[in-house]
Design an enzyme around this catalytic site. Structure first.
Site, PDB file in Angstrom:
ATOM      1  N   ARG A   1      -5.206   0.551  -6.949  1.00  0.00           N
ATOM      2  CA  ARG A   1      -4.065   1.142  -6.243  1.00  0.00           C
ATOM      3  C   ARG A   1      -3.508   2.341  -7.012  1.00  0.00           C
ATOM      4  O   ARG A   1      -2.942   3.260  -6.445  1.00  0.00           O
ATOM      5  CB  ARG A   1      -2.938   0.115  -6.085  1.00  0.00           C
ATOM      6  CG  ARG A   1      -3.249  -1.004  -5.107  1.00  0.00           C
ATOM      7  CD  ARG A   1      -1.973  -1.784  -4.834  1.00  0.00           C
ATOM      8  NE  ARG A   1      -2.213  -3.079  -4.236  1.00  0.00           N
ATOM      9  CZ  ARG A   1      -2.346  -3.295  -2.926  1.00  0.00           C
ATOM     10  NH1 ARG A   1      -2.311  -2.293  -2.091  1.00  0.00           N
ATOM     11  NH2 ARG A   1      -2.535  -4.504  -2.453  1.00  0.00           N
TER      12      ARG A   1
ATOM     13  N   ASP B   1      -5.714   2.171  10.306  1.00  0.00           N
ATOM     14  CA  ASP B   1      -7.128   1.826  10.456  1.00  0.00           C
ATOM     15  C   ASP B   1      -7.331   1.347  11.906  1.00  0.00           C
ATOM     16  O   ASP B   1      -7.477   2.163  12.808  1.00  0.00           O
ATOM     17  CB  ASP B   1      -7.432   0.747   9.406  1.00  0.00           C
ATOM     18  CG  ASP B   1      -8.881   0.335   9.339  1.00  0.00           C
ATOM     19  OD1 ASP B   1      -9.755   1.174   9.595  1.00  0.00           O
ATOM     20  OD2 ASP B   1      -9.156  -0.840   9.013  1.00  0.00           O
TER      21      ASP B   1
ATOM     22  N   GLU C   1       3.342   4.528   5.587  1.00  0.00           N
ATOM     23  CA  GLU C   1       2.223   3.604   5.404  1.00  0.00           C
ATOM     24  C   GLU C   1       1.063   4.342   4.729  1.00  0.00           C
ATOM     25  O   GLU C   1       0.938   5.567   4.867  1.00  0.00           O
ATOM     26  CB  GLU C   1       1.836   3.040   6.788  1.00  0.00           C
ATOM     27  CG  GLU C   1       0.637   2.144   6.859  1.00  0.00           C
ATOM     28  CD  GLU C   1       0.734   0.832   6.079  1.00  0.00           C
ATOM     29  OE1 GLU C   1       1.107   0.890   4.893  1.00  0.00           O
ATOM     30  OE2 GLU C   1       0.390  -0.229   6.639  1.00  0.00           O
ATOM     31  N   ASP C   2       0.244   3.587   4.010  1.00  0.00           N
ATOM     32  CA  ASP C   2      -0.880   4.221   3.318  1.00  0.00           C
ATOM     33  C   ASP C   2      -1.950   4.725   4.277  1.00  0.00           C
ATOM     34  O   ASP C   2      -2.426   5.841   4.173  1.00  0.00           O
ATOM     35  CB  ASP C   2      -1.491   3.255   2.272  1.00  0.00           C
ATOM     36  CG  ASP C   2      -1.844   1.876   2.844  1.00  0.00           C
ATOM     37  OD1 ASP C   2      -1.635   1.639   4.045  1.00  0.00           O
ATOM     38  OD2 ASP C   2      -2.319   1.028   2.063  1.00  0.00           O
TER      39      ASP C   2
ATOM     40  N   GLY D   1       0.787  -1.248   0.000  1.00  0.00           N
ATOM     41  CA  GLY D   1       0.000   0.000   0.000  1.00  0.00           C
ATOM     42  C   GLY D   1       0.806   1.279   0.000  1.00  0.00           C
ATOM     43  O   GLY D   1       0.323   2.316  -0.454  1.00  0.00           O
TER      44      GLY D   1
END
Ligand code: IMP
Length: 174
Positions: free
Chosen positions: A163, A101, A97-98, A42
Site C-alpha cells: 500500500r 473496478d 476511493e483508490d 485503500g
C-alpha cells in the site's frame, strides 16, 4: 518472497495528476463546506495527498466496507464495517476511493451517502478500470484509466502489502 513489480505510473506522474485534480476541486468548491469521505483502507494515501494539495479548507471522515462472499472480485454483498462520524447536513461530499473496478462498492456507498441528504455528492478516484465494470458507476474525477491489470501502491494492496509504494505498479508473476 520478493514479488517483481513493474512500474505502471511513476510517482511524479501520480503526484502531478493529484495536484491537477486538487486544483479542479478547489476551484469548483471555493466558498463551500466540503467533506471528503475516504473509503478505508485503500483511499488513505490518495486522500491525504488530495486534501493537502487542495487550496480550500476541507473536513474529512472515513467509511469502511468489506465485500463478503466467495471469489476474487467484489460480490455485490457489501458490509459497512465503519460508518461516518459526522453529519452530512449542509455539506458537499466528495467520496474518495483508490480504484473503481466492478463498481459495486462505490455504487452502494454512494447510494448510502445520498440517503443522508448532503447538499451534493461527487466521486473522485485515483484509478479506473473501465473494462471491468459490472455496475454502472462513473466517477466524476478520475486520475488515470488503466487496463485490466492488478495494481499496487498508493493505498492499493496485494494481500495487505505494497500500500505504501509511491508509484503504481503491476505485480509480475513468473
Ligand atoms: P469494486 O467494488 O469491484 O469496484 O472494488 C473496488 C475495490 O477492489 C477497491 O477499493 C480495491 O480495494 C479492490 N481492487 C480492485 N482492483 C484492484 C487492484 O488492481 N489492486 C488492488 N485492489 C484492487
Amino acid at each position: 518472497m520478493n514479488d517483481k513489480i513493474e512500474v505502471l505510473i511513476t510517482e511524479e506522474d501520480v503526484r502531478t495528476r493529484i495536484r491537477e485534480m486538487a486544483a479542479m476541486l478547489s476551484e469548483k468548491y471555493e466558498g463551500e463546506e466540503v467533506l471528503l469521505i475516504g473509503i478505508l483502507n485503500g483511499s488513505v494515501f490518495f486522500m491525504t495527498e488530495l486534501a493537502q494539495q487542495m487550496s480550500i479548507p476541507v473536513e474529512i471522515d472515513f467509511m469502511a466496507a468489506s465485500s463478503y462472499g466467495a471469489g476474487t472480485e467484489s460480490s455485490g454483498n457489501v458490509l459497512i464495517t465503519k460508518d461516518l462520524e459526522r453529519s452530512l447536513d449542509g455539506k458537499h461530499v466528495i467520496i474518495v476511493e483508490d480504484i473503481v473496478d466492478t463498481g459495486r462498492t462505490l455504487h452502494l456507498l454512494k447510494d448510502l451517502i445520498q440517503m443522508k441528504s448532503p447538499l451534493s455528492v461527487e466521486v473522485a478516484v485515483l484509478l479506473d478500470k473501465p473494462s471491468r465494470r459490472k455496475v454502472s458507476c462513473d466517477a466524476d474525477y478520475v486520475g488515470f484509466q488503466i487496463p485490466d491489470e492488478f495494481v499496487v501502491g498508493w493505498g492499493l494492496d496485494y494481500d495487505q502489502k505494497y500500500r505504501d509504494l509511491t508509484f503504481i505498479g503491476i505485480i509480475k508473476q513468473d
